[in-house]
Design an enzyme around this catalytic site. Structure first.
Site, PDB file in Angstrom:
ATOM      1  N   HIS A 154       0.855  -1.195   0.000  1.00  0.00           N
ATOM      2  CA  HIS A 154       0.000   0.000   0.000  1.00  0.00           C
ATOM      3  C   HIS A 154       0.887   1.240   0.000  1.00  0.00           C
ATOM      4  CE1 HIS A 154      -3.203   2.792   1.181  1.00  0.00           C
ATOM      5  NE2 HIS A 154      -4.013   1.841   0.760  1.00  0.00           N
ATOM      6  N   ASP A 199      -7.912  -5.322  -0.557  1.00  0.00           N
ATOM      7  CA  ASP A 199      -8.297  -6.159  -1.706  1.00  0.00           C
ATOM      8  C   ASP A 199      -7.927  -7.619  -1.551  1.00  0.00           C
ATOM      9  OD1 ASP A 199      -7.347  -3.274  -3.427  1.00  0.00           O
ATOM     10  OD2 ASP A 199      -9.391  -4.078  -3.385  1.00  0.00           O
TER      11      ASP A 199
HETATM   12  C1  SDX Z   1      -5.969   0.185  -3.129  1.00  0.00           C
HETATM   13  O1  SDX Z   1      -4.245   4.635  -1.913  1.00  0.00           O
HETATM   14  C2  SDX Z   1      -5.231   3.989  -1.430  1.00  0.00           C
HETATM   15  O2  SDX Z   1      -5.721   4.300  -0.348  1.00  0.00           O
HETATM   16  C3  SDX Z   1      -5.791   2.863  -2.278  1.00  0.00           C
HETATM   17  C4  SDX Z   1      -6.835   1.976  -1.612  1.00  0.00           C
HETATM   18  C5  SDX Z   1      -8.126   2.709  -1.412  1.00  0.00           C
HETATM   19  O3  SDX Z   1      -8.900   2.293  -0.542  1.00  0.00           O
HETATM   20  O4  SDX Z   1      -8.426   3.631  -2.216  1.00  0.00           O
HETATM   21  O5  SDX Z   1      -6.345   1.532  -0.357  1.00  0.00           O
HETATM   22  C6  SDX Z   1      -7.168   0.765  -2.477  1.00  0.00           C
HETATM   23  O6  SDX Z   1      -5.651   0.557  -4.227  1.00  0.00           O
HETATM   24  C7  SDX Z   1      -5.137  -0.798  -2.362  1.00  0.00           C
HETATM   25  C8  SDX Z   1      -3.875  -1.287  -3.164  1.00  0.00           C
HETATM   26  C9  SDX Z   1      -4.360  -2.352  -4.152  1.00  0.00           C
HETATM   27  N1  SDX Z   1      -3.291  -2.707  -5.074  1.00  0.00           N
HETATM   28  C10 SDX Z   1      -2.696  -3.934  -5.003  1.00  0.00           C
HETATM   29  O7  SDX Z   1      -2.922  -4.767  -4.129  1.00  0.00           O
HETATM   30  C11 SDX Z   1      -1.732  -4.222  -6.141  1.00  0.00           C
HETATM   31  C12 SDX Z   1      -0.456  -4.870  -5.566  1.00  0.00           C
HETATM   32  N2  SDX Z   1       0.195  -3.846  -4.767  1.00  0.00           N
HETATM   33  C13 SDX Z   1       1.180  -3.054  -5.432  1.00  0.00           C
HETATM   34  O8  SDX Z   1       1.062  -2.885  -6.784  1.00  0.00           O
HETATM   35  C14 SDX Z   1       1.698  -1.938  -4.589  1.00  0.00           C
HETATM   36  O9  SDX Z   1       1.841  -2.361  -3.297  1.00  0.00           O
HETATM   37  C15 SDX Z   1       0.973  -0.610  -4.603  1.00  0.00           C
HETATM   38  C16 SDX Z   1       0.681  -0.135  -5.990  1.00  0.00           C
HETATM   39  C17 SDX Z   1      -0.287  -0.691  -3.829  1.00  0.00           C
HETATM   40  C18 SDX Z   1       1.935   0.360  -3.983  1.00  0.00           C
HETATM   41  O10 SDX Z   1       3.080   0.285  -4.806  1.00  0.00           O
HETATM   42  P1  SDX Z   1       4.352   1.124  -4.443  1.00  0.00           P
HETATM   43  O11 SDX Z   1       3.995   2.556  -4.381  1.00  0.00           O
HETATM   44  O12 SDX Z   1       5.500   0.747  -5.320  1.00  0.00           O
HETATM   45  O13 SDX Z   1       4.608   0.592  -2.983  1.00  0.00           O
HETATM   46  P2  SDX Z   1       5.860   0.901  -2.183  1.00  0.00           P
HETATM   47  O14 SDX Z   1       6.559   2.119  -2.677  1.00  0.00           O
HETATM   48  O15 SDX Z   1       5.477   0.868  -0.755  1.00  0.00           O
HETATM   49  O16 SDX Z   1       6.799  -0.380  -2.523  1.00  0.00           O
HETATM   50  C19 SDX Z   1       7.911  -0.603  -1.723  1.00  0.00           C
HETATM   51  C20 SDX Z   1       8.642  -1.751  -2.377  1.00  0.00           C
HETATM   52  C21 SDX Z   1       8.925  -1.522  -3.843  1.00  0.00           C
HETATM   53  O17 SDX Z   1      10.162  -2.200  -4.116  1.00  0.00           O
HETATM   54  P3  SDX Z   1      11.516  -1.278  -4.276  1.00  0.00           P
HETATM   55  O18 SDX Z   1      11.223  -0.326  -5.400  1.00  0.00           O
HETATM   56  O19 SDX Z   1      11.693  -0.612  -2.932  1.00  0.00           O
HETATM   57  O20 SDX Z   1      12.586  -2.304  -4.600  1.00  0.00           O
HETATM   58  O21 SDX Z   1       7.865  -2.939  -2.290  1.00  0.00           O
HETATM   59  C22 SDX Z   1       7.632  -3.461  -3.592  1.00  0.00           C
HETATM   60  C23 SDX Z   1       7.849  -2.300  -4.561  1.00  0.00           C
HETATM   61  O22 SDX Z   1       8.300  -2.817  -5.799  1.00  0.00           O
HETATM   62  N3  SDX Z   1       6.251  -3.894  -3.619  1.00  0.00           N
HETATM   63  C24 SDX Z   1       5.851  -5.150  -3.873  1.00  0.00           C
HETATM   64  C25 SDX Z   1       4.448  -5.121  -3.748  1.00  0.00           C
HETATM   65  N4  SDX Z   1       4.057  -3.888  -3.438  1.00  0.00           N
HETATM   66  C26 SDX Z   1       5.168  -3.115  -3.358  1.00  0.00           C
HETATM   67  N5  SDX Z   1       6.533  -6.274  -4.185  1.00  0.00           N
HETATM   68  C27 SDX Z   1       5.795  -7.399  -4.376  1.00  0.00           C
HETATM   69  N6  SDX Z   1       4.432  -7.448  -4.270  1.00  0.00           N
HETATM   70  C28 SDX Z   1       3.731  -6.338  -3.954  1.00  0.00           C
HETATM   71  N7  SDX Z   1       2.421  -6.382  -3.863  1.00  0.00           N
END
Ligand code: SDX
Length: 393
Positions: free
Chosen positions: A270, A328
């Site tokens: 998130h 989700d």
């Molecule tokens: C919603 O914003 C909101 O409030 C949204 C929401 C709402 O109610 O409106 O809460 C609803 O959208 C929830 C999120 C749903 N999406 C998913 O579940 C999709 C899977 N999750 C990811 O795509 C991701 O976690 C995001 C998009 C939600 C956030 O992505 P970010 O901004 O890259 O997250 P981050 O910066 O905290 O990531 C830190 C690290 C990164 O690696 P590095 O670049 O540091 O090497 O963690 C990795 C990311 O690549 N990472 C993951 C991951 N999520 C982040 N690695 C593996 N699996 C994952 N799910």
């Protein structure tokens, strides 16, 4: 707790704003709606009462709630001519595509009479959108499965009406199961608002130009559709289906950690929560309850989800990056057990979030200092240079 936030007064974009509606503490995993914690609202309140709270700032009295529910109930029907919009779509259109189109089309039916600078007309537009979204979502579903539309009924509560519009057929009576209705209402509540997420920021930015509320909500629906945002519930269930069995979990955990692999654990991580998403905790409890009550507690996807969650939470990579299940992760398992296809998961998120989008739209419009949103950029392109005629290139 009387926390005061200061914002850089020079910050001109609507990407950062002040709001009194929802508070999130990402480190604590805390979510408050007008000060009330989401777990208490999910357990003790119901969706239309939470709508009232988000819209007006206080929990309603019994009389206020009765009046609000009456107003919403009596605006659930669509203008009959709007049915033509559904029939313009291909039979296999994704229900989200239908929702974006039909909600945008509401501008042609209701906006002509909506002066967004008039408080009462903003109120009418708000009630119309909250009331009609379940009807639109249900009709989008019926259209894509080739079944006749089922019209809303005024003797049913909000969640029961939606379930009946989705699952009733003219050929037989449909009695709403109170278990499903309670589970549906709780899912609506858990998705109602979430501060400045991508789709809400989209609605705010569109609204800042003075665009009508129906077009702004259509923009929010479009943004929510993405798999990184509201589309994650559908993507998560499809991921659990692909994993299939618990013994394949290590393979997918490894893929999620592999920077060369674009695969991410859907329903995990998130932008704000670096702790458990409080909604995920409630959703997990609800999944256990609903699947047991429906007699499908041994659903293989639920077993895979629980094993995947445990494997990820015990993996140093996810702990280091503070990746936890989000809203989700479990919602799709409940929705599938209730009889919905994965294509309906995000439309259900959209209809639930409409009150959050609308509450923040109204909050913006009552702020006389509000300016049009204009995010800035850091230019990293070519410096100034003169034009070169084609023969000299
Ligand atoms: C919603 O914003 C909101 O409030 C949204 C929401 C709402 O109610 O409106 O809460 C609803 O959208 C929830 C999120 C749903 N999406 C998913 O579940 C999709 C899977 N999750 C990811 O795509 C991701 O976690 C995001 C998009 C939600 C956030 O992505 P970010 O901004 O890259 O997250 P981050 O910066 O905290 O990531 C830190 C690290 C990164 O690696 P590095 O670049 O540091 O090497 O963690 C990795 C990311 O690549 N990472 C993951 C991951 N999520 C982040 N690695 C593996 N699996 C994952 N799910």
């Amino acid at each position: 707790q009387g926390k005061v936030f200061t914002f850089d007064p020079g910050f001109t974009s609507t990407a950062a704003c002040e709001s009194t509606i929802t508070y999130i503490d990402g480190d604590k995993g805390e979510l408050l709606h007008r000060g009330y914690p989401i777990d208490q609202l999910a357990e003790k309140s119901h969706y239309l009462e939470v709508c009232y709270l988000l819209l007006y700032g206080e929990l309603p009295t019994a009389a206020q709630l009765e009046d609000f529910e009456h107003r919403v109930t009596n605006h659930t029907m669509l203008h009959e001519q709007m049915m033509n919009f559904f029939r313009g779509f291909r039979r296999d259109a994704h229900p989200m595509a239908v929702m974006v189109g039909v909600v945008g089309a509401m501008s042609a039916f209701y906006h002509d009479s909506t002066d967004i600078n008039d408080e009462w007309q903003r109120e009418v537009a708000s009630i119309r959108l909250i009331a009609k979204m379940p009807t639109i979502a249900a009709m989008a579903y019926k259209y894509t499965i080739g079944q006749p539309f089922v019209y809303p009924r005024n003797d049913l509560d909000y969640a029961s009406n939606f379930l009946r519009m989705c699952f009733a057929v003219p050929a037989e009576d449909y009695v709403v199961d109170p278990i499903l209705s309670r589970a549906m209402d709780r899912i609506f509540t858990l998705h109602a608002d979430h501060e400045q997420n991508a789709s809400t920021s989209t609605v705010r930015l569109a609204s800042s130009s003075g665009a009508n509320p129906f077009a702004c909500i259509a923009a929010g629906i479009a943004c929510l559709w993405g798999p990184a945002h509201g589309g994650a519930n559908q993507a998560c269930l499809e991921m659990l289906e692909e994993i299939g069995t618990v013994d394949r979990i290590p393979e997918y955990i490894a893929r999620a950690k592999d920077k060369e692999d674009p695969f991410r654990l859907m329903g995990f991580g998130h932008r704000v929560y670096k702790n458990f998403d409080p909604r995920a905790k409630v959703m997990k409890q609800s999944a256990d309850e609903v699947l047991e009550l429906l007699g499908v507690e041994n659903n293989p996807k639920l077993q895979v989800a629980k094993a995947l969650e445990e494997a990820a939470l015990n993996d140093p990579y996810f702990a280091e990056k503070k990746l936890f299940p989000n809203v989700d992760f479990y919602s799709g398992i409940i929705l599938e057990a209730m009889g919905f296809p994965t294509s309906m998961f995000t439309p259900i998120f959209a209809l639930s979030r409409t009150v959050g989008w609308i509450s923040q739209w109204k909050e913006m419009l009552v702020d006389p200092t509000q300016k049009i949103g204009r995010p800035r950029q850091l230019y990293t392109g070519e410096p100034f240079r003169d034009y070169t005629d084609v023969e000299n290139r």
